[in-house]
Design a protein around this motif. Structure first.
Motif, PDB file in Angstrom:
ATOM      1  N   UNK A  87     -14.012  -6.512   4.149  1.00 22.95           N
ATOM      2  CA  UNK A  87     -13.907  -5.191   4.777  1.00 22.95           C
ATOM      3  C   UNK A  87     -12.464  -4.942   5.207  1.00 22.95           C
ATOM      4  N   UNK A  88     -12.106  -3.682   5.345  1.00 24.03           N
ATOM      5  CA  UNK A  88     -10.718  -3.356   5.703  1.00 24.03           C
ATOM      6  C   UNK A  88     -10.658  -1.989   6.387  1.00 24.03           C
ATOM      7  N   UNK A  89      -9.547  -1.773   7.076  1.00 22.34           N
ATOM      8  CA  UNK A  89      -9.338  -0.503   7.781  1.00 22.34           C
ATOM      9  C   UNK A  89      -7.861  -0.151   7.755  1.00 22.34           C
ATOM     10  N   UNK A  90      -7.588   1.130   7.644  1.00 24.66           N
ATOM     11  CA  UNK A  90      -6.213   1.642   7.668  1.00 24.66           C
ATOM     12  C   UNK A  90      -6.240   2.960   8.439  1.00 24.66           C
ATOM     13  N   UNK A  91      -5.601   2.974   9.604  1.00 21.01           N
ATOM     14  CA  UNK A  91      -5.617   4.159  10.466  1.00 21.01           C
ATOM     15  C   UNK A  91      -4.184   4.516  10.846  1.00 21.01           C
ATOM     16  N   UNK A  92      -3.801   5.757  10.596  1.00 18.22           N
ATOM     17  CA  UNK A  92      -2.476   6.266  10.957  1.00 18.22           C
ATOM     18  C   UNK A  92      -2.624   7.318  12.048  1.00 18.22           C
ATOM     19  N   UNK A  93      -1.938   7.110  13.164  1.00 18.71           N
ATOM     20  CA  UNK A  93      -1.987   8.042  14.285  1.00 18.71           C
ATOM     21  C   UNK A  93      -0.697   8.848  14.343  1.00 18.71           C
ATOM     22  N   UNK A 121       7.222   9.541  13.883  1.00 16.54           N
ATOM     23  CA  UNK A 121       6.086  10.463  14.012  1.00 16.54           C
ATOM     24  C   UNK A 121       4.727   9.803  13.824  1.00 16.54           C
ATOM     25  N   UNK A 122       4.697   8.571  13.329  1.00 21.62           N
ATOM     26  CA  UNK A 122       3.414   7.911  13.076  1.00 21.62           C
ATOM     27  C   UNK A 122       3.410   6.493  13.639  1.00 21.62           C
ATOM     28  N   UNK A 123       2.243   6.050  14.049  1.00 15.80           N
ATOM     29  CA  UNK A 123       1.988   4.649  14.316  1.00 15.80           C
ATOM     30  C   UNK A 123       0.761   4.261  13.484  1.00 15.80           C
ATOM     31  N   UNK A 124       0.678   2.985  13.114  1.00 17.65           N
ATOM     32  CA  UNK A 124      -0.326   2.634  12.110  1.00 17.65           C
ATOM     33  C   UNK A 124      -0.961   1.270  12.399  1.00 17.65           C
ATOM     34  N   UNK A 125      -2.259   1.188  12.151  1.00 20.86           N
ATOM     35  CA  UNK A 125      -2.972  -0.095  12.167  1.00 20.86           C
ATOM     36  C   UNK A 125      -3.508  -0.365  10.772  1.00 20.86           C
ATOM     37  N   UNK A 126      -3.180  -1.539  10.230  1.00 19.27           N
ATOM     38  CA  UNK A 126      -3.676  -1.966   8.922  1.00 19.27           C
ATOM     39  C   UNK A 126      -4.317  -3.334   9.083  1.00 19.27           C
ATOM     40  N   UNK A 127      -5.579  -3.453   8.689  1.00 22.14           N
ATOM     41  CA  UNK A 127      -6.286  -4.717   8.859  1.00 22.14           C
ATOM     42  C   UNK A 127      -5.787  -5.758   7.858  1.00 22.14           C
ATOM     43  N   UNK A 128      -5.867  -7.014   8.273  1.00 26.59           N
ATOM     44  CA  UNK A 128      -5.497  -8.138   7.398  1.00 26.59           C
ATOM     45  C   UNK A 128      -6.651  -9.109   7.220  1.00 26.59           C
ATOM     46  N   UNK A 129      -7.716  -8.970   8.002  1.00 28.50           N
ATOM     47  CA  UNK A 129      -8.853  -9.867   7.881  1.00 28.50           C
ATOM     48  C   UNK A 129      -9.971  -9.464   8.822  1.00 28.50           C
ATOM     49  N   UNK A 130     -11.210  -9.821   8.454  1.00 30.64           N
ATOM     50  CA  UNK A 130     -12.386  -9.517   9.266  1.00 30.64           C
ATOM     51  C   UNK A 130     -13.270 -10.756   9.330  1.00 30.64           C
ATOM     52  N   UNK A 131     -13.754 -11.055  10.532  1.00 24.20           N
ATOM     53  CA  UNK A 131     -14.650 -12.187  10.731  1.00 24.20           C
ATOM     54  C   UNK A 131     -15.875 -11.700  11.494  1.00 24.20           C
TER      55      UNK A 131
END
Length: 220
Positions: A87-93, A121-131
């Motif tokens: 699974x993964x997530x990518x969120x840009x604020x 203008x942006x901050x970002x969270x990008x996943x690298x792993x899920x447990x």
């Protein structure tokens, strides 16, 4: 000895002997049993801004808590029920969309002292792993980028549920939280109180109340 029985055996029964694990054999791991509903979630999702909140809270003047959120963002989520690790997530604020309910404070936050929205203008969270850590609990590792600085963070996530709304949209809910030290991302502005404490705490708690909508499969 059972004190609640009227008849008590005069012979004390030896307790059953548990089976012995062979010397050197590893202990059996505790299995994580997933919520059965999770099997329905495999696929791509997007955060619904109308029913979600990506927010934060921080101690102010040592005696109160200021809460805020980001009103504008883009997202792309993928959940794999069979193998949550995929699974993964990518969120840009969008940093200029910060909202704490006080216009003057928001203007300070988007200025150069804090987020510097004009330059970043942006901050970002990008996943690298899920447990998966429980039937409805997950730990998502990732990189959070603020003002051009990327550092690792870990989100604790709780799966809330999965429904189909009256309009036919599939929705899934997750709550997430983590705590960061803002100075690690260069957000070092502060002023001191007469008592010696900081006006704004270094620790910032990030809170995600996510309502995600399943994306329609791509044509072709």
């Amino acid at each position: 000895m059972n004190l609640f029985n009227r008849v008590v055996s005069s012979r004390r029964q030896a307790p059953p002997v548990p089976p012995q694990r062979p010397a050197g054999a590893p202990a059996s791991p505790t299995a994580v049993l997933p919520d059965p509903q999770l099997t329905n979630l495999t696929g791509e999702w997007v955060v619904d801004p109308a029913h979600s909140r990506i927010g934060f809270s921080v101690r102010h003047a040592m005696v109160t808590t200021v809460r805020g959120c980001f009103l504008e963002y883009e997202s792309r989520l993928y959940f794999d029920a069979r193998d949550p690790a995929r699974s993964r997530a990518d969120i840009t604020l969008f940093t200029s969309s910060v909202d704490t309910g006080v216009e003057q404070r928001d203007a300070h936050l988007v200025g150069r002292d804090f987020l510097d929205a004009a330059t970043y203008p942006r901050m970002r969270f990008t996943s690298t792993g899920v447990e998966q850590t429980g039937s409805d609990l997950f730990r998502m590792s990732g990189e959070l980028t603020i003002k051009g600085v990327s550092r690792p963070v870990v989100l604790d996530l709780t799966y809330i549920g999965h429904v189909t709304d009256p309009f036919g949209y599939e929705r899934a809910g997750f709550d997430g939280t983590t705590t960061i030290n803002r100075s690690d991302w260069g957000l070092t502005y502060n002023s001191r109180l007469a008592e010696g404490g900081a006006m704004v705490s270094e620790k910032v708690r990030l809170q995600l109340d996510i309502a995600a909508i399943r994306m329609a499969p791509s044509a072709g």
